[in-house]
Design a protein around this motif. Structure first.
Motif, short mmCIF file in Angstrom:
data_model
loop_
_atom_site.label_atom_id
_atom_site.label_comp_id
_atom_site.label_asym_id
_atom_site.label_seq_id
_atom_site.Cartn_x
_atom_site.Cartn_y
_atom_site.Cartn_z
N LEU A 228 5.30 6.84 3.79
CA LEU A 228 5.57 8.26 3.92
C LEU A 228 4.26 8.92 2.46
O LEU A 228 4.34 8.25 1.71
N LEU A 229 3.62 9.81 3.32
CA LEU A 229 2.91 10.38 1.59
C LEU A 229 3.11 11.72 1.17
O LEU A 229 2.88 12.16 2.44
N LYS A 230 2.76 11.56 0.25
CA LYS A 230 3.50 13.33 -0.12
C LYS A 230 2.36 13.91 -0.05
O LYS A 230 0.81 13.55 -0.20
N SER A 231 2.66 15.72 0.36
CA SER A 231 1.97 16.12 0.76
C SER A 231 1.50 17.43 -0.37
O SER A 231 2.64 18.09 -0.79
N GLU A 232 0.45 17.52 -1.57
CA GLU A 232 0.50 18.29 -2.53
C GLU A 232 -0.50 19.31 -1.52
O GLU A 232 -1.17 20.25 -2.73
#
Length: 456
Positions: A228-232
């Motif tokens: 899971l990759l954080k969306s910034e």
């Protein structure tokens, strides 16, 4: 029946036209209000989002237009309908009303670009998230449709690429022949959330709607390896509401260009935009000051111009490739006529894409009978011609003259692969014989009917 927002009405499941009409009536009222009052802000949209006919219409539109791809829950429309649309939407409606709805992660897939080694990130939300996104989109879109400029054509109701090409041709006739062809690098992935919300708050004061949009923008990306990759930053390219949000953000640039007291207006520059692709058109060379000003605006907006693909040209010296079309000026075929005319045709890249699709279609259907193959070919060719045939605008005869021999050869190879004696007569002139005996599309005749049509 007293409170229709508490459940999904079974009658609306049978007659979807009712939900569509009721949504359009509300959209019309909202559009008129926003058009009359530039300072109007919608403050109670969340309760409208929970209405039965809004959710039903959102489900219908998502299924019709966004049915491909599964989200992280691996749920499909057929599985939802097996379990029942009514309980599914009722549960979603309850979550929205009780503020227990939470956006799921966005499944990220990589789609290869034309250039080898480059990929485009596509984010696929779950169906339930797509339905809520569609419901919100239907409610807030009229607010910005009242503000968007007339020369913005991408992802807007009753507008499309053909309108953008017509506008470019009109500008060329009026003398706007110096062109700044811009290309934004990874636009959907780089939209700054904080600046986007400043623009959203110009028309929305409903905090619950803004919270929903924030959930979709910050939803983590579910990578193919399971991480899971954080969306910034950015908005998922594949989300239902993403095209509208991208239009809202670039509308800030449209306003700068169209400001009557701004630098662009003083330099006599016009803009034609289709989503994140836009061209600036002027009557004189672009000064160093204007070029730096464009870069400065993009920097302040948190966007980046792709220097390799962004070009400045004059239409009499170079061709403009935009939305799959090649726009150029050519000399008259008559020696006595010294005038130059605008010629718009499918670009070489568009023709190559069509060849690739023909090759793929034939290679995967080597053992098919002729009739179903012709049906598939007609679908492909009609779709291609419908896009590139614009009445009194495009000239596609030369392109068709190149496509027919290519298609003829590919059909010959396909028929020959069926055996030495099979379809021997058809193989002699495959394209001509399939048009005559098997109802294959006559490209020249169909294109003539499309381009000579009075209105499109």
């Amino acid at each position: 029946m007293k409170d229709r927002t508490t459940y999904i009405d079974e009658n609306l499941l049978v007659s979807p036209s009712q939900s569509d009409e009721r949504v359009r009536i509300f959209q019309r009222k909202l559009y008129i209000r926003a058009k009359q009052d530039k300072g109007f802000k919608a403050y109670s949209l969340k309760d409208k989002c929970c209405l039965d006919y809004v959710l039903l219409e959102a489900y219908r539109r998502v299924k019709q237009n966004y049915s491909k791809g599964r989200g992280v829950d691996d749920m499909s429309f057929s599985e939802i309908e097996e379990q029942g649309i009514q309980p599914f939407l009722t549960e979603l409606q309850t979550e929205l009303r009780t503020n227990t709805y939470h956006s799921a992660a966005v499944r990220q897939v990589k789609i290869p670009k034309e250039k080898k080694g480059e990929y485009r990130n596509l984010g696929i939300p779950t169906i339930r998230d797509r339905i809520v996104q569609m419901a919100v989109k239907m409610l807030i879109e009229p607010l910005w449709e009242a503000d968007f400029i007339n020369t913005s054509y991408g992802f807007r109701p009753k507008r499309g690429a053909k309108d953008a090409i017509k506008q470019i041709k009109q500008n060329l006739y009026e003398g706007y022949q110096f062109i700044y062809d811009a290309d934004l690098s990874k636009y959907f992935d780089t939209i700054p959330h904080d600046k986007l919300f400043k623009l959203l708050k110009e028309r929305i004061s409903d905090k619950e709607i803004l919270d929903l949009i924030a959930q979709w923008l910050t939803a983590p990306k579910h990578l193919p390896n399971g991480e899971l990759l954080k969306s910034e930053a950015g908005t998922p390219q594949g989300g239902v509401i993403s095209p509208l949000l991208s239009n809202i953000y670039l509308h800030a640039f449209d306003r700068i260009v169209n400001n009557p007291k701004g630098k662009f207006a003083k330099a006599g520059i016009r803009i034609v935009r289709y989503a994140d692709d836009f061209v600036l058109m002027g009557k004189q060379r672009y000064s160093l000051e204007i070029r730096k000003y464009i870069g400065l605006i993009m920097y302040r907006m948190g966007l980046k111009l792709n220097r390799e693909k962004t070009t400045i040209l004059h239409i009499s010296k170079s061709s403009l490739c935009f939305l799959g079309f090649e726009i150029r000026t050519i000399q008259s075929k008559f020696d006595w006529n010294k005038k130059r005319y605008t010629n718009i045709r499918p670009s070489r890249k568009s023709r190559s894409k069509l060849y690739s699709k023909i090759r793929e279609l034939l290679s995967k259907r080597r053992h098919w009978k002729i009739e179903p193959l012709v049906y598939k070919l007609n679908e492909l060719l009609i779709g291609w011609l419908n896009y590139f045939s614009i009445s009194k605008v495009t000239h596609i005869w030369e392109t068709i003259k190149q496509i027919i021999p290519h298609l003829d050869y590919k059909l010959f190879k396909w028929l020959k692969g069926k055996g030495r004696k099979a379809h021997k007569l058809l193989r002699q002139q495959p394209y001509k014989n399939l048009v005559k005996y098997k109802n294959l599309l006559d490209l020249g005749k169909y294109a003539r009917l499309k381009t000579l049509a009075k209105a499109q």
